[in-house]
Design an enzyme around this catalytic site. Structure first.
Site, PDB file in Angstrom:
ATOM      1  N   LYS A  88       0.872  -1.174   0.000  1.00  0.00           N
ATOM      2  CA  LYS A  88       0.000   0.000   0.000  1.00  0.00           C
ATOM      3  C   LYS A  88       0.910   1.225   0.000  1.00  0.00           C
ATOM      4  O   LYS A  88       2.071   1.143   0.402  1.00  0.00           O
ATOM      5  CB  LYS A  88      -0.858  -0.010   1.276  1.00  0.00           C
ATOM      6  CG  LYS A  88      -2.126   0.773   1.186  1.00  0.00           C
ATOM      7  CD  LYS A  88      -3.306  -0.057   0.762  1.00  0.00           C
ATOM      8  CE  LYS A  88      -4.556   0.791   0.731  1.00  0.00           C
ATOM      9  NZ  LYS A  88      -5.743   0.055   0.333  1.00  0.00           N
ATOM     10  N   ASP A 123      -7.298   4.772  -3.717  1.00  0.00           N
ATOM     11  CA  ASP A 123      -7.804   4.461  -2.378  1.00  0.00           C
ATOM     12  C   ASP A 123      -8.449   5.757  -1.883  1.00  0.00           C
ATOM     13  O   ASP A 123      -8.736   6.665  -2.677  1.00  0.00           O
ATOM     14  CB  ASP A 123      -6.666   4.001  -1.445  1.00  0.00           C
ATOM     15  CG  ASP A 123      -7.209   3.471  -0.123  1.00  0.00           C
ATOM     16  OD1 ASP A 123      -7.868   2.426  -0.121  1.00  0.00           O
ATOM     17  OD2 ASP A 123      -7.004   4.126   0.922  1.00  0.00           O
ATOM     18  N   LEU A 189     -19.522   9.063   2.768  1.00  0.00           N
ATOM     19  CA  LEU A 189     -20.264   9.001   1.501  1.00  0.00           C
ATOM     20  C   LEU A 189     -19.315   9.337   0.357  1.00  0.00           C
ATOM     21  O   LEU A 189     -19.560  10.230  -0.451  1.00  0.00           O
ATOM     22  CB  LEU A 189     -21.447   9.979   1.532  1.00  0.00           C
ATOM     23  CG  LEU A 189     -22.513   9.685   2.590  1.00  0.00           C
ATOM     24  CD1 LEU A 189     -23.513  10.829   2.692  1.00  0.00           C
ATOM     25  CD2 LEU A 189     -23.234   8.368   2.281  1.00  0.00           C
ATOM     26  N   GLY A 190     -18.201   8.634   0.326  1.00  0.00           N
ATOM     27  CA  GLY A 190     -17.221   8.850  -0.747  1.00  0.00           C
ATOM     28  C   GLY A 190     -17.493   7.892  -1.894  1.00  0.00           C
ATOM     29  O   GLY A 190     -18.631   7.495  -2.142  1.00  0.00           O
ATOM     30  N   LYS A 191     -16.433   7.479  -2.552  1.00  0.00           N
ATOM     31  CA  LYS A 191     -16.584   6.635  -3.750  1.00  0.00           C
ATOM     32  C   LYS A 191     -17.373   5.357  -3.444  1.00  0.00           C
ATOM     33  O   LYS A 191     -18.217   4.952  -4.222  1.00  0.00           O
ATOM     34  CB  LYS A 191     -15.197   6.275  -4.322  1.00  0.00           C
ATOM     35  CG  LYS A 191     -14.406   7.492  -4.805  1.00  0.00           C
ATOM     36  CD  LYS A 191     -13.195   7.088  -5.609  1.00  0.00           C
ATOM     37  CE  LYS A 191     -12.130   6.360  -4.789  1.00  0.00           C
ATOM     38  NZ  LYS A 191     -11.533   7.220  -3.733  1.00  0.00           N
ATOM     39  N   VAL A 192     -17.089   4.724  -2.309  1.00  0.00           N
ATOM     40  CA  VAL A 192     -17.768   3.471  -1.986  1.00  0.00           C
ATOM     41  C   VAL A 192     -19.069   3.726  -1.215  1.00  0.00           C
ATOM     42  O   VAL A 192     -20.144   3.243  -1.595  1.00  0.00           O
ATOM     43  CB  VAL A 192     -16.857   2.531  -1.142  1.00  0.00           C
ATOM     44  CG1 VAL A 192     -17.568   1.211  -0.863  1.00  0.00           C
ATOM     45  CG2 VAL A 192     -15.532   2.277  -1.836  1.00  0.00           C
ATOM     46  N   ALA A 251     -15.256   5.076   5.749  1.00  0.00           N
ATOM     47  CA  ALA A 251     -14.329   6.213   5.733  1.00  0.00           C
ATOM     48  C   ALA A 251     -12.976   5.717   6.260  1.00  0.00           C
ATOM     49  O   ALA A 251     -12.363   4.850   5.645  1.00  0.00           O
ATOM     50  CB  ALA A 251     -14.892   7.369   6.537  1.00  0.00           C
ATOM     51  N   MET A 252     -12.586   6.209   7.414  1.00  0.00           N
ATOM     52  CA  MET A 252     -11.237   5.859   7.890  1.00  0.00           C
ATOM     53  C   MET A 252     -11.250   4.615   8.809  1.00  0.00           C
ATOM     54  O   MET A 252     -12.311   4.115   9.159  1.00  0.00           O
ATOM     55  CB  MET A 252     -10.587   7.062   8.577  1.00  0.00           C
ATOM     56  CG  MET A 252     -11.254   7.610   9.749  1.00  0.00           C
ATOM     57  SD  MET A 252     -12.865   8.296   9.445  1.00  0.00           S
ATOM     58  CE  MET A 252     -13.396   8.496  11.106  1.00  0.00           C
ATOM     59  N   ALA A 273     -14.428   0.247   4.966  1.00  0.00           N
ATOM     60  CA  ALA A 273     -13.212   0.863   5.514  1.00  0.00           C
ATOM     61  C   ALA A 273     -12.170  -0.205   5.836  1.00  0.00           C
ATOM     62  O   ALA A 273     -12.506  -1.284   6.330  1.00  0.00           O
ATOM     63  CB  ALA A 273     -13.550   1.663   6.760  1.00  0.00           C
TER      64      ALA A 273
END
Ligand SMILES: NC(=O)C1=CN([C@@H]2O[C@H](COP(=O)(O)OP(=O)(O)OC[C@H]3O[C@@H](n4cnc5c(N)ncnc54)[C@H](O)[C@@H]3O)[C@@H](O)[C@H]2O)C=CC1
Ligand SMILES: O=C(O)CCC(=O)C(=O)O
Length: 378
Positions: A88, A123, A189-192, A251-252, A273
């Site tokens: 990563k 990512d 509520l991002g890409k995924v 998220a994180m 996540a």
């Protein structure tokens, strides 16, 4: 992890990276690139894992994140049966202000310098378009848009995979697979996360959601008006207190810890996540609390399946079929955990260890000459 040298306490970095094969610091003053690439384990093949961009408060925070994320990729690749190892990268910077073509081209040069030991793509905080720039410098990039010959946004299969995992978990906990009947607390509520929220609302579910990004919230609120489900936006910290059936962290990492465990009022945790549990011990505490944890590295492997598959040439049908396996995989992990009275994390980890041991036990003489089944582009 500190050592005393001539009376001065310093961090023992070799102790910190003792489980990793290689850690590379990338510094390009011209573009402002400051990045860390971590290769955890290449027993199964070259390292594969996305690149995260985040304004880390310190170098140590960035290093800790990339070390944990790359270890997670070893688990994810092994559990998904892929001939790749764990790696990563993290770029220290704010995606809103620091994402420039020059920065991603410089990053591509560092990836290229590893000569195929590390493949990467998007990512959290990075977009497929960023890797169009990186791909100008190296062939070891995946997840670029279809218009550029890639398989496109890997968050699409990731979201599909999470939905299959939600079905398997719903079946296990609530004895039905109709996702529209449940309520969900979605963090991010991002890409995924956005795609999952959209689909659940389409299916008529009750969705509580939060994000630091106001525009994602506004967009979903607008869209939700035409969908059958019920959307409620909650505050960033309030998401842990929501009384819902399933918590969906997108998220994180490290968000399941002693503090949040006290608050959680859900029956299960299923999200995209990476590294959701702050420590491995939290898995036992979740079990004691009666909260079913679907191991993150099983749930969120859809994107990985796509980027690994892309090396054969893009094919969405094949990826979707492979991603569906997440349902059966989770079902058997729940069953093994129950049969052996262990946590779901232990059940998943035992499976990973068996795959790694199997490869390590193969005859090394032949392994040296083994042509990988994925194609190395010349
Ligand atoms: N994109 C993919 O295919 C994969 C993603 N993942 C993991 O899933 C998670 C989400 O990934 P993406 O959607 O790609 O990232 P993203 O960067 O597109 O979305 C993350 C979202 O979380 C929000 N966020 C950040 N901090 C927050 C907080 N404290 N509270 C609420 N929201 C917050 C951001 O504003 C953003 O909208 C990450 O942990 C990532 O590592 C895992 C496997 C594959
Ligand atoms: O989704 C990707 O682009 C690569 C896989 C990955 O980094 C992940 O699963 O966390």
């Amino acid at each position: 992890m500190t050592q005393n040298i001539d009376g001065i306490q310093t961090i023992d970095y070799f102790e910190k990276i003792k489980d990793h094969e290689q850690v590379v610091l990338c510094n390009d003053p011209h573009s402002g690139l400051k990045a860390i690439i971590a290769i955890h384990d290449t027993t199964l093949g070259p390292a594969l894992g996305g690149t995260r961009m985040f304004p880390y408060a310190s170098f140590e925070d960035a290093l800790d994140d990339v070390l944990r994320l790359s270890e997670g990729m070893t688990n994810k690749c092994a559990a998904a049966g892929l001939d790749f190892g764990g790696g990563k990268a993290v770029i220290i910077g704010d995606p809103k202000t620091d994402s420039t073509p020059a920065l991603f081209r410089a990053f591509g040069q560092y990836v290229d310098s590893l000569n195929g030991r590390f493949y990467t793509g998007t990512d959290m905080g990075t977009m497929p378009e960023d890797f169009v720039e990186a791909a100008k410098e190296t062939q070891f990039i995946n997840g670029i848009p279809e218009a550029y010959g890639g398989s496109g946004d890997s968050s699409i299969p990731t979201a599909h995979g999470v939905l299959y995992a939600l079905e398997a978990t719903s079946n296990y906990v609530f004895n039905h697979q109709d996702l529209g009947l449940n309520s969900y607390a979605i963090q991010g509520l991002g890409k995924v996360g956005y795609k999952i929220a959209q689909r659940l609302l389409e299916l008529g579910a009750t969705v509580y959601a939060t994000d630091i990004n106001e525009s994602a919230i506004e967009q979903l609120t607008k869209e939700a008006k035409d969908l059958t489900g019920q959307l409620t936006i909650v505050g960033l910290d309030d998401i842990y207190d929501v009384k819902a059936d399933i918590f969906v962290p997108c998220a994180m990492g490290s968000i399941i810890n002693d503090e949040t465990l006290e608050k959680l009022q859900v029956k299960a945790i299923v999200g995209s996540a990476n590294n959701q549990l702050k420590t491995k011990e939290i898995a036992e505490k979740l079990k004691q609390a009666g909260i079913v944890y679907a191991p993150d590295f099983i749930v969120n492997s859809g994107g990985l399946i796509q980027v690994a598959d892309e090396l054969y040439g893009p094919n969405h049908e094949r990826v979707l079929k492979e991603t569906k396996a997440i349902f059966n995989s989770l079902e058997s992990i729940f069953a093994e955990a129950d049969a052996n009275n262990i946590t779901t994390l232990e059940a998943a980890s035992i499976r990973v260890q068996a795959v790694l041991d199997d490869q390590r036990n193969r005859n090394n003489f032949f392994a040296r000459h083994r042509r990988p089944k994925w194609q190395v582009k010349e």
